[in-house]
Scaffold this motif. Structure first.
Motif, short mmCIF file in Angstrom:
data_model
loop_
_atom_site.label_atom_id
_atom_site.label_comp_id
_atom_site.label_asym_id
_atom_site.label_seq_id
_atom_site.Cartn_x
_atom_site.Cartn_y
_atom_site.Cartn_z
N PHE A 198 0.86 -1.18 0.00
CA PHE A 198 0.00 0.00 0.00
C PHE A 198 0.91 1.25 0.00
CE2 PHE A 198 -4.35 -1.49 -0.21
CZ PHE A 198 -4.05 -2.83 -0.37
N ASN A 199 0.58 2.30 0.71
CA ASN A 199 1.36 3.54 0.55
C ASN A 199 2.55 3.55 1.51
OD1 ASN A 199 -1.39 4.02 -0.56
ND2 ASN A 199 -0.48 5.97 -1.08
N ARG A 259 -5.74 6.96 2.33
CA ARG A 259 -4.83 5.87 1.96
C ARG A 259 -4.29 5.18 3.21
NH1 ARG A 259 -6.76 7.28 -1.97
NH2 ARG A 259 -5.91 7.69 -4.04
N ASP A 260 -3.79 3.97 2.96
CA ASP A 260 -3.23 3.14 4.03
C ASP A 260 -1.70 3.31 4.01
OD1 ASP A 260 -2.37 1.01 5.62
OD2 ASP A 260 -3.99 -0.31 4.94
N TYR A 261 -1.19 4.22 4.85
CA TYR A 261 0.24 4.51 4.87
C TYR A 261 0.94 3.51 5.79
CZ TYR A 261 -1.21 8.72 2.52
OH TYR A 261 -1.76 9.57 1.61
N GLY A 270 -6.89 3.92 7.38
CA GLY A 270 -6.47 4.95 6.45
C GLY A 270 -6.41 6.34 7.06
N ASP A 282 -7.24 8.68 -9.37
CA ASP A 282 -7.12 8.48 -7.91
C ASP A 282 -8.44 8.01 -7.32
OD1 ASP A 282 -4.49 9.18 -7.67
OD2 ASP A 282 -4.85 11.12 -6.73
N ARG A 333 -10.60 6.14 -1.72
CA ARG A 333 -10.15 5.47 -0.50
C ARG A 333 -9.55 4.13 -0.91
NH1 ARG A 333 -13.50 2.35 3.08
NH2 ARG A 333 -12.81 2.56 5.25
#
Ligand code: UD1
Length: 327
Positions: free
Chosen positions: A171-172, A223-225, A258, A287, A290
């Protein structure tokens, strides 16, 4: 006892360098192969370094023989979505075709384990913004497609040979080595936390928020950082799992929660002790509102437990690294 080697492609890059360091600190024999197109020689600490290309069959086969490689961790790739849209064949050559050559070398030398850097980009848009591994993959751009094609090659080769693999869908990824030895040095970065840290230190004039009208609590993208050190640990868990005889599989690597762009901005402002210059702009094409990982599979099967799931730590370590590197 003779120790077999681990080949880390792209080990001079952001994520590969963190994994290579963690492996060598655990006493593994690590050989980094990187062509330095986007990586940095000084990001390779404590490992053997070879400058070269994954698509160079003779070089890769020679390294596998010389260092008695039984595990490959494959990070080397181009990773910029808009660039992949403008020049798709570059991505299919460097990501997909190069991975095919690497896999052929692995098959010919009977390499046992393969850990692959895949991406949440393989999902495209998930209806509810929660990505489950079993959801149909529908990448929206050549970068995501190039990664998905590599996943499929791995799946098919694992079915047809003795190779076993783990593909991790990142993910991010953000943050940097908490000891300050490594970080993200990418030039012309586009990723939110890196860009926000550059703005914080005056390396860029302002941060643009792409889209304030998303159907999210504050209107900005969520986003899921994930901290790069936790992601590196996921690779070590994948290696342990494969060495224990675990079957091949594909896993999300994210925290399962997120943060919005505005929450990230607030965390950078907390770490900096000052406000960031902001500009609001239209949504960036492609983009999703979510994108968050379902992560029960990686926790359950690989025994992965995140330890740095904290936006302030992610931002603080990113900012620390940004302070160390030149503009
Ligand atoms: C990025 C990568 C993707 C990779 C994924 C997971 C791109 C375009 N996407 O996804 O390849 O698989 O990480 O690692 O390279 N944002 C701003 N201002 C900015 C930058 C970003 O508002 O200057 C917003 C975006 O609109 C988005 C969020 O911040 O809502 C995160 O964006 P970004 O850091 O670029 O990552 P993703 O596009 O989610």
């Amino acid at each position: 006892m003779h120790q077999r080697g681990i080949l880390v492609t792209g080990g001079a890059g952001y994520i590969g360098s963190h994994v290579a360091l963690m492996l060598s600190e655990a006493g593994e024999q690590v050989v980094v192969l990187d062509n330095l197109s986007t990586g940095f020689r000084d990001a390779v600490l404590n490992s053997t370094f070879v400058q070269g290309d994954v698509a160079d069959r003779e070089l890769v086969s020679g390294l596998i023989r010389t260092y008695d490689i039984d595990t490959v961790m494959h990070f080397a790739a181009h990773t910029i979505v808009p660039e992949s849209v403008a020049d798709p064949l570059k991505y299919y050559r460097n990501n997909t075709c190069a991975t095919r050559t690497l896999l052929e070398c692995c098959r010919d030398a009977a390499v046992k384990h393969f850990v692959f850097s895949s991406s949440a980009q393989v999902y495209g848009i998930c209806g509810d913004g929660l990505a489950r591994e079993e959801a149909p993959a529908a990448p929206l751009n050549p970068y995501g497609a190039s990664k998905l094609m590599s996943e499929w090659m791995l799946r098919d080769l694992s079915a047809a040979s003795g190779l076993r693999h783990v593909a991790l869908r990142y993910f991010n990824v953000a943050g940097s080595d908490p000891q300050g030895r490594l970080g993200q040095s990418t030039r012309e970065a586009t990723l939110l936390i890196k860009v926000a840290c550059e703005v914080a230190l005056g390396k860029r004039p302002e941060l643009t928020i792409f889209g304030t009208d998303y159907p999210t609590p504050d209107g900005t993208g969520v986003r899921d950082y994930i901290h790069v050190t936790d992601l590196a640990v996921a690779h070590v868990r994948a290696l342990d799992y494969l060495r224990d005889g675990g079957p091949s599989g594909t896993y999300n690597a994210g925290y399962g929660r997120g943060f919005s762009v505005r929450e990230v901005v607030a965390a950078v402002e907390r770490a900096l002790g000052a406000k960031l210059p902001l500009r609001e702009a239209a949504r960036r094409a492609g983009d999703p509102p979510r994108l968050i990982a379902m992560n029960d599979a990686i926790r359950r099967t690989l025994g992965w437990k995140p330890e740095l799931d904290n936006l302030d730590i992610i931002v603080r370590t990113s900012l620390n690294w940004e302070r160390r590197i030149k503009p």
